[in-house]
Design a protein around this motif. Structure first.
Motif, PDB file in Angstrom:
ATOM      1  N   SER A  47       0.830  -1.212   0.000  1.00 18.94           N
ATOM      2  CA  SER A  47       0.000   0.000   0.000  1.00 18.94           C
ATOM      3  C   SER A  47       0.859   1.255   0.000  1.00 18.94           C
ATOM      4  O   SER A  47       0.580   2.208  -0.729  1.00 18.94           O
ATOM      5  CB  SER A  47      -0.938   0.000   1.203  1.00 18.94           C
ATOM      6  OG  SER A  47      -1.870  -1.049   1.105  1.00 18.94           O
ATOM      7  N   LEU A  48       1.900   1.254   0.827  1.00 16.97           N
ATOM      8  CA  LEU A  48       2.782   2.420   0.885  1.00 16.97           C
ATOM      9  C   LEU A  48       3.558   2.578  -0.416  1.00 16.97           C
ATOM     10  O   LEU A  48       3.539   3.654  -1.031  1.00 16.97           O
ATOM     11  CB  LEU A  48       3.741   2.314   2.069  1.00 16.97           C
ATOM     12  CG  LEU A  48       3.144   2.578   3.441  1.00 16.97           C
ATOM     13  CD1 LEU A  48       4.083   2.122   4.546  1.00 16.97           C
ATOM     14  CD2 LEU A  48       2.790   4.046   3.610  1.00 16.97           C
ATOM     15  N   LYS A  49       4.246   1.527  -0.839  1.00 18.70           N
ATOM     16  CA  LYS A  49       5.124   1.617  -2.006  1.00 18.70           C
ATOM     17  C   LYS A  49       4.370   1.882  -3.306  1.00 18.70           C
ATOM     18  O   LYS A  49       4.860   2.611  -4.162  1.00 18.70           O
ATOM     19  CB  LYS A  49       5.946   0.328  -2.159  1.00 18.70           C
ATOM     20  CG  LYS A  49       7.118   0.237  -1.213  1.00 18.70           C
ATOM     21  CD  LYS A  49       8.177   1.219  -1.605  1.00 18.70           C
ATOM     22  CE  LYS A  49       9.466   0.998  -0.857  1.00 18.70           C
ATOM     23  NZ  LYS A  49      10.443   2.031  -1.125  1.00 18.70           N
ATOM     24  N   ASP A  50       3.203   1.280  -3.470  1.00 23.46           N
ATOM     25  CA  ASP A  50       2.505   1.365  -4.750  1.00 23.46           C
ATOM     26  C   ASP A  50       1.384   2.402  -4.805  1.00 23.46           C
ATOM     27  O   ASP A  50       0.987   2.807  -5.894  1.00 23.46           O
ATOM     28  CB  ASP A  50       1.927  -0.003  -5.132  1.00 23.46           C
ATOM     29  CG  ASP A  50       3.021  -1.029  -5.412  1.00 23.46           C
ATOM     30  OD1 ASP A  50       4.180  -0.641  -5.617  1.00 23.46           O
ATOM     31  OD2 ASP A  50       2.699  -2.235  -5.418  1.00 23.46           O
ATOM     32  N   HIS A  51       0.856   2.789  -3.642  1.00 24.20           N
ATOM     33  CA  HIS A  51      -0.314   3.665  -3.660  1.00 24.20           C
ATOM     34  C   HIS A  51      -0.153   4.986  -2.910  1.00 24.20           C
ATOM     35  O   HIS A  51      -0.778   5.965  -3.283  1.00 24.20           O
ATOM     36  CB  HIS A  51      -1.533   2.926  -3.089  1.00 24.20           C
ATOM     37  CG  HIS A  51      -1.855   1.668  -3.826  1.00 24.20           C
ATOM     38  ND1 HIS A  51      -2.385   1.665  -5.096  1.00 24.20           N
ATOM     39  CD2 HIS A  51      -1.687   0.370  -3.477  1.00 24.20           C
ATOM     40  CE1 HIS A  51      -2.544   0.413  -5.499  1.00 24.20           C
ATOM     41  NE2 HIS A  51      -2.127  -0.393  -4.541  1.00 24.20           N
ATOM     42  N   VAL A  52       0.643   4.995  -1.861  1.00 22.97           N
ATOM     43  CA  VAL A  52       0.698   6.180  -0.999  1.00 22.97           C
ATOM     44  C   VAL A  52       1.949   7.024  -1.242  1.00 22.97           C
ATOM     45  O   VAL A  52       1.853   8.247  -1.360  1.00 22.97           O
ATOM     46  CB  VAL A  52       0.605   5.773   0.498  1.00 22.97           C
ATOM     47  CG1 VAL A  52       0.751   6.971   1.405  1.00 22.97           C
ATOM     48  CG2 VAL A  52      -0.719   5.047   0.767  1.00 22.97           C
ATOM     49  N   THR A  56       5.718  11.520  -3.715  1.00 22.08           N
ATOM     50  CA  THR A  56       5.935  12.270  -2.468  1.00 22.08           C
ATOM     51  C   THR A  56       7.426  12.356  -2.159  1.00 22.08           C
ATOM     52  O   THR A  56       8.249  11.728  -2.832  1.00 22.08           O
ATOM     53  CB  THR A  56       5.235  11.586  -1.267  1.00 22.08           C
ATOM     54  OG1 THR A  56       5.946  10.383  -0.942  1.00 22.08           O
ATOM     55  CG2 THR A  56       3.777  11.283  -1.580  1.00 22.08           C
ATOM     56  N   ILE A  57       7.768  13.079  -1.108  1.00 21.98           N
ATOM     57  CA  ILE A  57       9.173  13.191  -0.695  1.00 21.98           C
ATOM     58  C   ILE A  57       9.703  11.873  -0.125  1.00 21.98           C
ATOM     59  O   ILE A  57      10.899  11.736   0.101  1.00 21.98           O
ATOM     60  CB  ILE A  57       9.387  14.329   0.324  1.00 21.98           C
ATOM     61  CG1 ILE A  57       8.646  14.064   1.634  1.00 21.98           C
ATOM     62  CG2 ILE A  57       9.000  15.665  -0.276  1.00 21.98           C
ATOM     63  CD1 ILE A  57       9.002  15.017   2.759  1.00 21.98           C
ATOM     64  N   ALA A  58       8.829  10.897   0.057  1.00 25.30           N
ATOM     65  CA  ALA A  58       9.239   9.593   0.588  1.00 25.30           C
ATOM     66  C   ALA A  58       9.160   8.500  -0.473  1.00 25.30           C
ATOM     67  O   ALA A  58       9.237   7.310  -0.157  1.00 25.30           O
ATOM     68  CB  ALA A  58       8.361   9.226   1.782  1.00 25.30           C
ATOM     69  N   GLU A  59       9.059   8.901  -1.714  1.00 27.27           N
ATOM     70  CA  GLU A  59       8.869   7.949  -2.806  1.00 27.27           C
ATOM     71  C   GLU A  59       9.933   6.844  -2.829  1.00 27.27           C
ATOM     72  O   GLU A  59       9.636   5.687  -3.093  1.00 27.27           O
ATOM     73  CB  GLU A  59       8.882   8.707  -4.136  1.00 27.27           C
ATOM     74  CG  GLU A  59       8.619   7.854  -5.338  1.00 27.27           C
ATOM     75  CD  GLU A  59       8.409   8.694  -6.584  1.00 27.27           C
ATOM     76  OE1 GLU A  59       7.641   8.245  -7.447  1.00 27.27           O
ATOM     77  OE2 GLU A  59       9.001   9.783  -6.701  1.00 27.27           O
ATOM     78  N   LYS A  60      11.174   7.188  -2.523  1.00 27.56           N
ATOM     79  CA  LYS A  60      12.265   6.217  -2.591  1.00 27.56           C
ATOM     80  C   LYS A  60      12.735   5.762  -1.204  1.00 27.56           C
ATOM     81  O   LYS A  60      13.788   5.145  -1.077  1.00 27.56           O
ATOM     82  CB  LYS A  60      13.437   6.808  -3.370  1.00 27.56           C
ATOM     83  CG  LYS A  60      13.077   7.066  -4.818  1.00 27.56           C
ATOM     84  CD  LYS A  60      14.242   7.620  -5.597  1.00 27.56           C
ATOM     85  CE  LYS A  60      13.794   7.890  -7.030  1.00 27.56           C
ATOM     86  NZ  LYS A  60      14.860   8.405  -7.847  1.00 27.56           N
ATOM     87  N   ALA A  61      11.942   6.032  -0.209  1.00 29.26           N
ATOM     88  CA  ALA A  61      12.339   5.682   1.161  1.00 29.26           C
ATOM     89  C   ALA A  61      12.413   4.175   1.349  1.00 29.26           C
ATOM     90  O   ALA A  61      11.603   3.414   0.818  1.00 29.26           O
ATOM     91  CB  ALA A  61      11.343   6.273   2.158  1.00 29.26           C
ATOM     92  N   LYS A  62      13.383   3.764   2.137  1.00 28.50           N
ATOM     93  CA  LYS A  62      13.509   2.365   2.533  1.00 28.50           C
ATOM     94  C   LYS A  62      12.512   2.133   3.673  1.00 28.50           C
ATOM     95  O   LYS A  62      12.497   2.884   4.650  1.00 28.50           O
ATOM     96  CB  LYS A  62      14.936   2.084   3.003  1.00 28.50           C
ATOM     97  CG  LYS A  62      15.163   0.671   3.447  1.00 28.50           C
ATOM     98  CD  LYS A  62      16.605   0.449   3.844  1.00 28.50           C
ATOM     99  CE  LYS A  62      16.829  -0.990   4.255  1.00 28.50           C
ATOM    100  NZ  LYS A  62      18.227  -1.224   4.644  1.00 28.50           N
ATOM    101  N   LEU A  63      11.696   1.104   3.530  1.00 30.19           N
ATOM    102  CA  LEU A  63      10.724   0.781   4.571  1.00 30.19           C
ATOM    103  C   LEU A  63      11.262  -0.361   5.432  1.00 30.19           C
ATOM    104  O   LEU A  63      11.636  -1.408   4.913  1.00 30.19           O
ATOM    105  CB  LEU A  63       9.399   0.342   3.952  1.00 30.19           C
ATOM    106  CG  LEU A  63       8.620   1.391   3.189  1.00 30.19           C
ATOM    107  CD1 LEU A  63       7.397   0.761   2.529  1.00 30.19           C
ATOM    108  CD2 LEU A  63       8.189   2.515   4.112  1.00 30.19           C
TER     109      LEU A  63
END
Length: 115
Positions: A47-52, A56-63
């Motif tokens: 959900s985060l990686k593909d939809h949210v 955004t400024i977190a598009e490439k953030a490591k989860l």
């Protein structure tokens, strides 16, 4: 799929924290999910990686997801009870059914890092 709603709620917290800290980019997001939270890590990640996060400024953030173990305690004798000992849903010490969850239901954004 309630994980998408949860991912959106996480984003609100992440975005607010980034704004408060004047971050222009988020590189890492650490999320805590308890074993008994009922939330599936894979669904939240998707959900985060593909939809949210896209755009955004977190598009490439490591989860990073951290799991908290399910632990309880007896409401009568106060014995700490691990998940493995909770199989009978009674206290292994006094046999009481008054078991309370001490940890494992958590779900929160623990930390974000960026510039």
């Amino acid at each position: 799929m309630h994980e998408l709603g949860i991912a959106k709620d996480f984003w609100k917290i992440i975005k607010q924290t980034a704004e408060e800290n004047k971050l222009n980019r988020i590189d890492k997001i650490v999320i805590v999910l308890g074993e008994a939270s009922g939330i599936e890590e894979d669904f939240v990640r998707h959900s985060l990686k593909d939809h949210v996060l896209p755009g955004t400024i977190a598009e490439k953030a490591k989860l990073i997801f951290e799991k908290t173990k399910l632990e309880g305690f007896c409401g009568d004798c106060r014995e700490k009870i691990s998940k493995e000992k909770m199989k009978n849903l009674s206290c292994p010490n006094c046999k009481s059914l008054n078991i309370e969850i001490a940890s494992g239901k958590e779900m929160y954004v623990k930390n974000i890092q960026g510039e």
